[in-house]
Design a protein around this motif. Structure first.
Motif, PDB file in Angstrom:
ATOM      1  N   ARG A   9     -41.060 109.916   7.874  1.00 35.24           N
ATOM      2  CA  ARG A   9     -42.456 110.124   8.265  1.00 35.24           C
ATOM      3  C   ARG A   9     -43.380 110.107   7.046  1.00 35.24           C
ATOM      4  O   ARG A   9     -44.459 109.506   7.074  1.00 35.24           O
ATOM      5  CB  ARG A   9     -42.606 111.433   9.038  1.00 35.24           C
ATOM      6  CG  ARG A   9     -41.984 111.385  10.432  1.00 35.24           C
ATOM      7  CD  ARG A   9     -42.281 112.636  11.244  1.00 35.24           C
ATOM      8  NE  ARG A   9     -41.719 113.851  10.680  1.00 35.24           N
ATOM      9  CZ  ARG A   9     -40.478 114.284  10.876  1.00 35.24           C
ATOM     10  NH1 ARG A   9     -39.644 113.595  11.637  1.00 35.24           N
ATOM     11  NH2 ARG A   9     -40.050 115.412  10.328  1.00 35.24           N
ATOM     12  N   SER A  19     -44.710 104.483  13.189  1.00 36.55           N
ATOM     13  CA  SER A  19     -43.279 104.327  13.453  1.00 36.55           C
ATOM     14  C   SER A  19     -42.996 102.977  14.085  1.00 36.55           C
ATOM     15  O   SER A  19     -41.983 102.341  13.777  1.00 36.55           O
ATOM     16  CB  SER A  19     -42.770 105.453  14.352  1.00 36.55           C
ATOM     17  OG  SER A  19     -42.728 106.662  13.643  1.00 36.55           O
ATOM     18  N   TYR A  33     -35.465 103.562  16.188  1.00 36.34           N
ATOM     19  CA  TYR A  33     -36.090 104.126  15.004  1.00 36.34           C
ATOM     20  C   TYR A  33     -36.585 105.550  15.277  1.00 36.34           C
ATOM     21  O   TYR A  33     -36.473 106.428  14.423  1.00 36.34           O
ATOM     22  CB  TYR A  33     -37.249 103.241  14.527  1.00 36.34           C
ATOM     23  CG  TYR A  33     -37.880 103.743  13.261  1.00 36.34           C
ATOM     24  CD1 TYR A  33     -37.232 103.624  12.045  1.00 36.34           C
ATOM     25  CD2 TYR A  33     -39.125 104.367  13.286  1.00 36.34           C
ATOM     26  CE1 TYR A  33     -37.794 104.105  10.878  1.00 36.34           C
ATOM     27  CE2 TYR A  33     -39.699 104.851  12.126  1.00 36.34           C
ATOM     28  CZ  TYR A  33     -39.037 104.721  10.932  1.00 36.34           C
ATOM     29  OH  TYR A  33     -39.594 105.210   9.776  1.00 36.34           O
ATOM     30  N   VAL A  37     -36.311 109.131  13.141  1.00 39.22           N
ATOM     31  CA  VAL A  37     -37.473 109.940  12.752  1.00 39.22           C
ATOM     32  C   VAL A  37     -37.344 111.362  13.293  1.00 39.22           C
ATOM     33  O   VAL A  37     -37.747 112.324  12.632  1.00 39.22           O
ATOM     34  CB  VAL A  37     -38.779 109.279  13.243  1.00 39.22           C
ATOM     35  CG1 VAL A  37     -39.975 110.186  13.032  1.00 39.22           C
ATOM     36  CG2 VAL A  37     -38.998 107.948  12.533  1.00 39.22           C
TER      37      VAL A  37
END
Length: 114
Positions: A9, A19, A33, A37
């Motif tokens: 992040r 993102s 993904y 995260v």
């Protein structure tokens, strides 16, 4: 590996990437993904390397093994953002950006000479 999601992040934010942008540039689905995260999953080595390249960092930094004590300069962050953006530009678009950058550099050089 709770530090990994946080590092993802932070690195994306420094480059001004969402993102979704990072996922697309790393050739990952947004869902996959998102798992990284949110610290729900860990990527394999090849995926980690692709993500690190997109974020213009190293796997070590993303995993929390980097030096990390020095905060990068504003100039360095802007340069990193430019490099990250350039990765997705076509050759023609990149040439256009270079013409603009060359023009700005020449103008700056003339101002310093005065």
């Amino acid at each position: 590996m709770k530090v990994f999601g946080k590092k993802l992040r932070e690195a994306a934010a420094q480059l001004g990437l969402s993102s979704a942008d990072v996922a697309h540039r790393a050739q990952l689905s947004e869902r996959r993904y998102g798992h990284y995260v949110q610290d729900n999953r860990e990527p394999d080595l090849a995926t980690l390397i692709r993500i690190a390249k997109v974020l213009n960092t190293t796997p070590n930094d993303l995993l929390g093994f980097g030096e990390g004590s020095e905060k990068p300069s504003r100039h360095s962050l802007l340069f990193d953002r430019l490099r990250a953006a350039a990765q997705v530009l076509s050759e023609g678009e990149l040439e256009t950006v270079l013409v603009l950058a060359d023009g700005l550099a020449a103008r700056h050089k003339k101002r310093k000479a005065k």
